[in-house]
Design a protein around this motif. Structure first.
Motif, PDB file in Angstrom:
ATOM      1  N   GLY A  33       3.493   6.125  -5.834  1.00  0.00           N
ATOM      2  CA  GLY A  33       2.285   6.930  -5.812  1.00  0.00           C
ATOM      3  C   GLY A  33       1.042   6.110  -5.531  1.00  0.00           C
ATOM      4  N   CYS A  34       0.085   6.759  -4.880  1.00  0.00           N
ATOM      5  CA  CYS A  34      -1.185   6.099  -4.584  1.00  0.00           C
ATOM      6  C   CYS A  34      -2.267   7.153  -4.454  1.00  0.00           C
ATOM      7  CB  CYS A  34      -1.078   5.271  -3.303  1.00  0.00           C
ATOM      8  SG  CYS A  34      -2.564   4.274  -3.006  1.00  0.00           S
ATOM      9  N   ASN A  35      -3.488   6.752  -4.750  1.00  0.00           N
ATOM     10  CA  ASN A  35      -4.640   7.652  -4.639  1.00  0.00           C
ATOM     11  C   ASN A  35      -5.344   7.538  -3.295  1.00  0.00           C
ATOM     12  OD1 ASN A  35      -5.276   5.001  -5.488  1.00  0.00           O
ATOM     13  ND2 ASN A  35      -7.334   5.652  -6.024  1.00  0.00           N
ATOM     14  N   GLN A  37      -5.005   6.607   1.207  1.00  0.00           N
ATOM     15  CA  GLN A  37      -4.113   6.649   2.382  1.00  0.00           C
ATOM     16  C   GLN A  37      -4.665   5.685   3.424  1.00  0.00           C
ATOM     17  OE1 GLN A  37      -4.028  11.004   3.215  1.00  0.00           O
ATOM     18  NE2 GLN A  37      -1.807  10.759   3.126  1.00  0.00           N
ATOM     19  N   CYS A  38      -4.357   4.429   3.262  1.00  0.00           N
ATOM     20  CA  CYS A  38      -4.895   3.431   4.195  1.00  0.00           C
ATOM     21  C   CYS A  38      -4.149   3.486   5.524  1.00  0.00           C
ATOM     22  CB  CYS A  38      -4.753   2.036   3.606  1.00  0.00           C
ATOM     23  SG  CYS A  38      -5.553   1.860   2.019  1.00  0.00           S
ATOM     24  N   ASP A  39      -4.872   3.193   6.593  1.00  0.00           N
ATOM     25  CA  ASP A  39      -4.264   3.239   7.925  1.00  0.00           C
ATOM     26  C   ASP A  39      -3.112   2.241   8.065  1.00  0.00           C
ATOM     27  OD1 ASP A  39      -6.022   5.167   8.653  1.00  0.00           O
ATOM     28  OD2 ASP A  39      -7.358   3.832   9.795  1.00  0.00           O
ATOM     29  N   TYR A  40      -3.241   1.073   7.406  1.00  0.00           N
ATOM     30  CA  TYR A  40      -2.234   0.020   7.592  1.00  0.00           C
ATOM     31  C   TYR A  40      -1.136   0.063   6.546  1.00  0.00           C
ATOM     32  CZ  TYR A  40      -5.433  -2.176   4.240  1.00  0.00           C
ATOM     33  OH  TYR A  40      -6.255  -2.416   3.170  1.00  0.00           O
ATOM     34  N   CYS A  41      -1.095   1.114   5.735  1.00  0.00           N
ATOM     35  CA  CYS A  41      -0.154   1.136   4.611  1.00  0.00           C
ATOM     36  C   CYS A  41       1.299   1.035   5.089  1.00  0.00           C
ATOM     37  CB  CYS A  41      -0.331   2.408   3.809  1.00  0.00           C
ATOM     38  SG  CYS A  41       0.708   2.418   2.333  1.00  0.00           S
ATOM     39  N   ASP A  42       2.032   0.114   4.490  1.00  0.00           N
ATOM     40  CA  ASP A  42       3.462   0.000   4.786  1.00  0.00           C
ATOM     41  C   ASP A  42       4.303   0.292   3.542  1.00  0.00           C
ATOM     42  OD1 ASP A  42       2.961  -2.213   3.261  1.00  0.00           O
ATOM     43  OD2 ASP A  42       3.672  -3.685   4.708  1.00  0.00           O
ATOM     44  N   THR A  43       3.671   0.912   2.525  1.00  0.00           N
ATOM     45  CA  THR A  43       4.369   1.189   1.273  1.00  0.00           C
ATOM     46  C   THR A  43       4.646   2.679   1.167  1.00  0.00           C
ATOM     47  OG1 THR A  43       3.132  -0.593   0.238  1.00  0.00           O
ATOM     48  CG2 THR A  43       4.253   0.941  -1.233  1.00  0.00           C
ATOM     49  N   PRO A  44       5.907   3.079   1.043  1.00  0.00           N
ATOM     50  CA  PRO A  44       6.170   4.497   0.824  1.00  0.00           C
ATOM     51  C   PRO A  44       5.512   4.952  -0.469  1.00  0.00           C
ATOM     52  CG  PRO A  44       8.204   3.271   1.213  1.00  0.00           C
ATOM     53  CD  PRO A  44       7.128   2.272   1.017  1.00  0.00           C
ATOM     54  N   THR A  45       4.727   6.016  -0.420  1.00  0.00           N
ATOM     55  CA  THR A  45       3.989   6.428  -1.614  1.00  0.00           C
ATOM     56  C   THR A  45       4.358   7.834  -2.079  1.00  0.00           C
ATOM     57  OG1 THR A  45       2.184   7.170  -0.198  1.00  0.00           O
ATOM     58  CG2 THR A  45       2.005   4.954  -1.117  1.00  0.00           C
ATOM     59  N   ASP A  46       5.397   8.409  -1.497  1.00  0.00           N
ATOM     60  CA  ASP A  46       5.714   9.776  -1.904  1.00  0.00           C
ATOM     61  C   ASP A  46       6.538   9.774  -3.204  1.00  0.00           C
ATOM     62  OD1 ASP A  46       8.182   8.930  -1.209  1.00  0.00           O
ATOM     63  OD2 ASP A  46       8.507  10.368   0.393  1.00  0.00           O
ATOM     64  N   GLY A  97       2.099  -1.482  -6.550  1.00  0.00           N
ATOM     65  CA  GLY A  97       2.404  -0.139  -6.085  1.00  0.00           C
ATOM     66  C   GLY A  97       2.596  -0.154  -4.572  1.00  0.00           C
ATOM     67  N   GLY A  98       2.252   0.978  -3.968  1.00  0.00           N
ATOM     68  CA  GLY A  98       1.403   2.085  -4.415  1.00  0.00           C
ATOM     69  C   GLY A  98       0.159   1.602  -5.136  1.00  0.00           C
ATOM     70  N   GLU A  99      -0.356   2.478  -5.946  1.00  0.00           N
ATOM     71  CA  GLU A  99      -1.471   2.114  -6.816  1.00  0.00           C
ATOM     72  C   GLU A  99      -1.011   2.317  -8.254  1.00  0.00           C
ATOM     73  OE1 GLU A  99      -4.364   0.559  -6.815  1.00  0.00           O
ATOM     74  OE2 GLU A  99      -4.230   0.959  -8.959  1.00  0.00           O
ATOM     75  N   THR A 124      -4.113  -4.118  -7.386  1.00  0.00           N
ATOM     76  CA  THR A 124      -4.716  -2.783  -7.339  1.00  0.00           C
ATOM     77  C   THR A 124      -5.634  -2.629  -6.137  1.00  0.00           C
ATOM     78  OG1 THR A 124      -6.282  -1.335  -8.519  1.00  0.00           O
ATOM     79  CG2 THR A 124      -6.437  -3.675  -8.989  1.00  0.00           C
ATOM     80  N   ASN A 125      -5.819  -1.370  -5.723  1.00  0.00           N
ATOM     81  CA  ASN A 125      -6.771  -1.130  -4.637  1.00  0.00           C
ATOM     82  C   ASN A 125      -8.222  -1.118  -5.120  1.00  0.00           C
ATOM     83  OD1 ASN A 125      -7.158   1.527  -5.678  1.00  0.00           O
ATOM     84  ND2 ASN A 125      -5.563   2.360  -4.339  1.00  0.00           N
ATOM     85  N   GLY A 126      -8.426  -1.286  -6.417  1.00  0.00           N
ATOM     86  CA  GLY A 126      -9.773  -1.554  -6.912  1.00  0.00           C
ATOM     87  C   GLY A 126     -10.707  -0.371  -6.909  1.00  0.00           C
ATOM     88  N   ILE A 146     -11.075  -4.782  -1.791  1.00  0.00           N
ATOM     89  CA  ILE A 146     -12.188  -3.963  -1.317  1.00  0.00           C
ATOM     90  C   ILE A 146     -11.720  -3.410   0.018  1.00  0.00           C
ATOM     91  CG2 ILE A 146     -14.525  -3.983  -0.383  1.00  0.00           C
ATOM     92  CD1 ILE A 146     -15.381  -5.809  -2.612  1.00  0.00           C
ATOM     93  N   LYS A 147     -11.619  -2.107   0.096  1.00  0.00           N
ATOM     94  CA  LYS A 147     -11.113  -1.442   1.304  1.00  0.00           C
ATOM     95  C   LYS A 147     -12.278  -1.200   2.252  1.00  0.00           C
ATOM     96  CE  LYS A 147      -6.828  -0.656  -0.223  1.00  0.00           C
ATOM     97  NZ  LYS A 147      -5.677  -1.342   0.370  1.00  0.00           N
ATOM     98  N   ILE A 148     -12.291  -1.897   3.369  1.00  0.00           N
ATOM     99  CA  ILE A 148     -13.371  -1.693   4.337  1.00  0.00           C
ATOM    100  C   ILE A 148     -12.918  -0.665   5.378  1.00  0.00           C
ATOM    101  CG2 ILE A 148     -14.432  -3.936   3.939  1.00  0.00           C
ATOM    102  CD1 ILE A 148     -13.085  -4.960   6.473  1.00  0.00           C
TER     103      ILE A 148
HETATM  104  S1  SF4 Z   1      -3.919   1.375  -1.494  1.00  0.00           S
HETATM  105 FE1  SF4 Z   1      -2.079   0.235  -0.892  1.00  0.00          FE
HETATM  106  S2  SF4 Z   1      -0.370   1.627  -1.305  1.00  0.00           S
HETATM  107 FE2  SF4 Z   1      -2.236   2.859  -1.318  1.00  0.00          FE
HETATM  108  S3  SF4 Z   1      -2.393   3.658   0.766  1.00  0.00           S
HETATM  109 FE3  SF4 Z   1      -3.612   1.777   0.680  1.00  0.00          FE
HETATM  110  S4  SF4 Z   1      -2.193   0.144   1.351  1.00  0.00           S
HETATM  111 FE4  SF4 Z   1      -0.934   1.940   0.821  1.00  0.00          FE
END
Ligand code: SF4
Length: 250
Positions: A33-35, A37-46, A97-99, A124-126, A146-148
């Motif tokens: 699970g994650c809060n 949806q980053c463009d580069y995410c390679d982690t299944p979050t469902d 995670g995920g987060e 954490t995604n912070g 820090i997500k830019i």
């Molecule tokens: S925070 Fe991490 S797990 Fe969540 S969408 Fe972004 S890259 Fe994927």
């Protein structure tokens, strides 16, 4: 779901491949699970009905499926067994995670038990600062993003990151920013300002983005230019790529 069980993706032993604890051996407990949806995410979050994959021997990739949700005692007995068989190998347990803070209610009951075995490192995604406040007393080290916008596709997280870092800075913390060719200077400058606002000594790591084919998605000279910008605000700005991928680690 009871607070003594959690939806996990995997549990395994590996080398930390990025950030401030790079190269250290950790037990990874990966929450689903994650809060964001980053463009580069390679982690299944469902939250599909897939089992957790639990490694039996540390680092040997002999995974077995464990039905979700996974009870805390299964994780504790796994780590205790690794402690007995491989004493001193693991530096810490990485809550990732995920987060993982999406599962903050579960973590509130889990972390004191995990911390009795190993120091707790939160990846954490912070963003979820209210959840962090509830857990901060049970955490030893924090690696926060820090997500830019240019690399993550996430916008308007600046204030959340600032508030998160204010809580995280009471512990051993570093901040990571993923940068790519499309990253604009103001994004790195604003990130460095936020970190510097909490302390010039807080390490900032610029992580060159890794493309899906494994290549680095930013020119070498551009990385140096971005490092120069951030260094106006901070004492320790490091450039560290994701190393676990080219080492063949998880
Ligand atoms: S925070 Fe991490 S797990 Fe969540 S969408 Fe972004 S890259 Fe994927």
């Amino acid at each position: 779901m009871s607070s003594s069980s959690a939806e996990l993706a995997e549990v395994f032993s590996s080398i930390q491949g990025e950030g401030g604890l790079i190269g250290l051996r950790q037990v990874f407990v990966r929450f689903r699970g994650c809060n964001l949806q980053c463009d580069y995410c390679d982690t299944p979050t469902d939250f599909s009905a897939e089992p957790c994959l639990a490694e039996q021997t540390p680092g040997r990739r002999d995974f077995v499926p464990v039905e979700n949700p996974v009870a805390l005692h299964r994780i504790l007995s796994l780590i205790e067994g690794w402690h007995r068989g491989w004493p001193g190998v693991h530096h810490s347990v990485s809550i990732t995670g995920g987060e993982p803070l999406v599962s903050h209610e579960i973590l509130r009951s889990w972390l004191p038990h995990l911390r009795s075995l190993l120091p707790v490192y939160l990846e954490t995604n912070g963003v979820m600062h209210t959840a962090l406040e509830l857990l901060i007393d049970h955490i030893d080290m924090i690696g926060m993003d820090i997500k830019i916008p240019s690399t993550s596709g996430c916008t308007d997280l600046w204030d959340d990151h600032r508030r998160f870092l204010r809580v995280a800075a009471t512990k051993d913390v570093f901040v990571k920013v993923v940068v790519g060719e499309q990253t604009e200077e103001w994004e790195v400058e604003r990130s460095a300002e936020i970190v510097g606002g909490e302390g010039r000594e807080i390490p900032l790591i610029l992580q060159p983005i890794t493309r899906l084919d494994g290549t680095i998605g930013i020119a070498p000279v551009r990385v140096l230019e971005l490092q120069e910008i951030a260094s106006r605000y901070l004492r320790a700005v490091r450039v560290i790529p994701q190393t676990h991928k080219f080492m063949g680690q998880l």
